[in-house]
Design a protein around this motif. Structure first.
Motif, PDB file in Angstrom:
ATOM      1  N   ARG A   1       0.844  -1.198   0.000  1.00 23.13           N
ATOM      2  CA  ARG A   1       0.000   0.000   0.000  1.00 23.13           C
ATOM      3  C   ARG A   1       0.878   1.247   0.000  1.00 23.13           C
ATOM      4  O   ARG A   1       2.030   1.207   0.440  1.00 23.13           O
ATOM      5  N   VAL A   2       0.299   2.346  -0.493  1.00 20.21           N
ATOM      6  CA  VAL A   2       1.008   3.625  -0.558  1.00 20.21           C
ATOM      7  C   VAL A   2       0.137   4.676   0.105  1.00 20.21           C
ATOM      8  O   VAL A   2      -1.065   4.779  -0.187  1.00 20.21           O
ATOM      9  N   THR A   3       0.741   5.483   0.980  1.00 20.53           N
ATOM     10  CA  THR A   3       0.028   6.540   1.696  1.00 20.53           C
ATOM     11  C   THR A   3       0.699   7.875   1.410  1.00 20.53           C
ATOM     12  O   THR A   3       1.937   7.974   1.459  1.00 20.53           O
ATOM     13  N   ASP A   4      -0.119   8.892   1.088  1.00 23.66           N
ATOM     14  CA  ASP A   4       0.466  10.208   0.835  1.00 23.66           C
ATOM     15  C   ASP A   4       0.530  11.024   2.121  1.00 23.66           C
ATOM     16  O   ASP A   4       0.075  10.596   3.183  1.00 23.66           O
ATOM     17  N   SER A   5       1.129  12.219   2.022  1.00 23.28           N
ATOM     18  CA  SER A   5       1.360  13.042   3.208  1.00 23.28           C
ATOM     19  C   SER A   5       0.076  13.615   3.793  1.00 23.28           C
ATOM     20  O   SER A   5       0.108  14.227   4.867  1.00 23.28           O
ATOM     21  N   ARG A   6      -1.050  13.414   3.123  1.00 27.12           N
ATOM     22  CA  ARG A   6      -2.342  13.831   3.673  1.00 27.12           C
ATOM     23  C   ARG A   6      -3.154  12.651   4.203  1.00 27.12           C
ATOM     24  O   ARG A   6      -4.324  12.798   4.528  1.00 27.12           O
ATOM     25  N   GLY A   7      -2.526  11.498   4.260  1.00 27.18           N
ATOM     26  CA  GLY A   7      -3.181  10.348   4.869  1.00 27.18           C
ATOM     27  C   GLY A   7      -4.021   9.500   3.943  1.00 27.18           C
ATOM     28  O   GLY A   7      -4.685   8.552   4.401  1.00 27.18           O
TER      29      GLY A   7
ATOM     30  N   ARG B   1       3.492  16.375  -2.835  1.00 23.92           N
ATOM     31  CA  ARG B   1       3.145  15.476  -1.735  1.00 23.92           C
ATOM     32  C   ARG B   1       4.235  14.416  -1.581  1.00 23.92           C
ATOM     33  O   ARG B   1       4.919  14.071  -2.538  1.00 23.92           O
ATOM     34  N   ARG B   2       4.351  13.928  -0.352  1.00 28.24           N
ATOM     35  CA  ARG B   2       5.306  12.855  -0.066  1.00 28.24           C
ATOM     36  C   ARG B   2       4.548  11.540   0.008  1.00 28.24           C
ATOM     37  O   ARG B   2       3.476  11.466   0.629  1.00 28.24           O
TER      38      ARG B   2
END
Length: 294
Positions: free
Chosen positions: A80-86, A112-113
């Motif tokens: 899974r991949v999660t961005d810096s905004r959740g 975004r990270r």
């Protein structure tokens, strides 16, 4: 004469006596996870102009040194991949392609990270990268090699090269990497003659209009060939990874070359910190052009 023959004969016997077959046992190391993943935001894709949400992450495992088959796939992982905004996106393994994990619903957002999390063989892995903008390509065309820094043998070889113009943004450090495909075949991949991946940092052209740049200046093209050039952004840590990878790949065994070694990526093993994954996870904006050589 007899003395000379005796000396030569003794030397030959000595040389022959030093020859023997030596069996070398290559030590077997523990299997390591290998990550190959790049989130891409492609300008103007697909044809309707909307960015594609399809992203692919490939997981494989290390193999013995003399293994002739391809790298074994890492099956059954949770990815899974999660961005810096959740926002989290789950990747599913393809039934027809073990070790290949895909989603069709992730359109990355600039600045975004993104954090990759993998659970495989009861171990947890994690790696992150930031999505930075790439300077758009202004022009894509084909000309002879005339730029600076070309080796003399390359510059003299006649024929068109894929060429771009772009303006580097000022006031910020930018890092670039390029891929080129000729008639659908990627130039830099396993078991090809092209081992060096062209990349640059803008230390010498920050804010400048770059004209006549040829990432693959050594590739002479033929009329009728179809060329696709991909112009991509990198984070600083991504640039340093590719730089280290190029240095190891281009090692020629001379005293001053980089010794062979595995290049440390950015995917940590949270379960066993001393056994990080090999490979790299990154995010990139991509501007690409396709044209036929006139």
């Amino acid at each position: 004469m007899r003395t000379r023959l005796t000396i030569v004969g003794a030397a030959l016997l000595l040389t022959m006596g030093c020859e023997r077959v030596v069996d070398i046992t290559v030590p077997t190391i523990a299997t390591r996870l290998v990550v190959s993943g790049r989130l891409e935001l492609v300008r103007g894709a697909p044809s309707n102009g909307a960015p594609s949400g399809r992203q692919v992450i490939t997981l494989s495992t290390s193999a013995p040194y003399f293994e002739t088959a391809g790298p074994p796939p890492a099956r059954g992982a949770e990815v899974r991949v999660t961005d810096s905004r959740g926002m989290t996106t789950v990747f599913r393994e393809q039934a027809s392609a073990p070790g290949v994990y895909v989603t069709d619903s992730l359109v990355p957002v600039l600045h975004r990270r993104y954090t990759l999390r993998v659970r495989w063989n009861d171990e947890n892995y994690e790696g992150s990268d930031s999505l930075l903008p790439v300077a758009p390509i202004d022009s894509f065309y084909f000309v002879e090699r005339t730029g600076l820094f070309a080796p003399p043998d390359v510059a003299r070889e006649p024929g068109p090269r894929a060429t771009i113009d772009f303006r580097d943004p000022s006031g910020v450090e930018n890092y670039y990497v390029w891929d080129q495909f000729v008639d659908g075949k990627r130039l830099v991949e396993a078991d090809t003659a092209f081992r060096f991946r062209p990349m640059e940092r803008d230390a010498f052209f920050n804010g400048a209009l770059v004209r006549g740049y040829q990432p693959y200046s050594g590739v002479v093209l033929r009329p009728g060939q179809t060329v696709r050039l991909r112009h991509m952004s990198l984070s600083e840590q991504g640039y340093r990874f590719y730089l280290a990878l190029n240095n190891v790949t281009l090692g020629d065994g001379s005293p001053f070359s980089t010794p062979p070694a595995s290049v440390r990526g950015n995917v940590a093993n949270l379960t066993r910190p001393g056994e990080p994954a090999l490979g790299y996870f990154l995010a990139a904006e991509v501007d690409e052009r396709t044209a036929r050589v006139p």
